[in-house]
Design an enzyme around this catalytic site. Structure first.
Site, PDB file in Angstrom:
ATOM      1  N   CYS A  67       0.691  -0.759   0.014  1.00 29.00           N
ATOM      2  CA  CYS A  67      -0.002   0.096  -0.080  1.00 29.00           C
ATOM      3  C   CYS A  67       0.801   1.551   0.110  1.00 29.00           C
ATOM      4  CB  CYS A  67      -0.855  -0.286   1.318  1.00 29.00           C
ATOM      5  SG  CYS A  67      -2.060   1.556   1.407  1.00 29.00           S
ATOM      6  N   SER A  68       0.542   1.680  -0.550  1.00 31.34           N
ATOM      7  CA  SER A  68       1.468   3.399  -1.386  1.00 31.34           C
ATOM      8  C   SER A  68       1.344   4.071   0.009  1.00 31.34           C
ATOM      9  CB  SER A  68       0.733   3.831  -3.016  1.00 31.34           C
ATOM     10  OG  SER A  68       0.038   4.679  -2.852  1.00 31.34           O
TER      11      SER A  68
END
Length: 114
Positions: free
Chosen positions: A10-11
Site C-alpha cells: 500500500c502506497s
C-alpha cells in the site's frame, strides 16, 4: 513506541512509515496480513480510534463489495469479518499509547506524534 499496522503493498502505508522514519520515531511494524489481529485486538483498535467497527473497513475493497456490502451486519460480525479477511482492514493505523489514527491522509500522522 509507535506501532503501525502496515501493508507493504500500500502506497499510503509506505508514505506513513516514511514520515515516521523522517521524524526520527522508532516503530514496531505489524504486517497485519501476515500477523492477523484477533477479535480482542480489533476491539482495542476501535476503542483507541474512537470509531465504529464499520469505519475500519475498506469499503472499496472488492472482497467487501462481493461478500458484505448491503448486508446488515452487527459490530461483532464486522470484527469477525476483519479477523477472517484482514485485507478489509483500513490502513495504515498508527498507535501511540492509548491513542490511534488511521493515517489517511498521511498528514494525520502528525496528530499522533505531536
Amino acid at each position: 513506541m509507535i506501532q503501525v499496522y502496515h501493508n507493504p503493498k500500500c502506497s499510503k502505508s509506505r508514505e506513513c512509515l516514511a514520515v515516521l522514519d523522517a521524524s526520527g520515531h522508532d516503530c514496531e511494524i505489524v504486517k497485519y496480513l501476515e500477523e492477523t489481529p484477533d477479535e480482542s485486538e480489533i476491539k482495542t483498535l476501535v476503542e483507541k480510534l474512537g470509531i465504529k467497527p464499520i469505519d475500519l473497513i475498506r469499503t472499496k475493497e472488492p472482497l467487501w463489495k462481493e461478500k458484505f456490502q448491503g448486508r446488515k451486519l452487527t459490530s461483532a460480525q464486522i470484527i469477525k469479518a476483519i479477523v477472517k479477511n484482514p485485507i478489509l482492514l483500513e490502513r495504515p493505523i498508527v498507535i501511540h499509547g492509548d491513542k490511534a489514527i488511521i493515517g489517511r491522509p498521511v498528514d494525520r500522522v502528525f496528530d499522533i506524534i505531536g
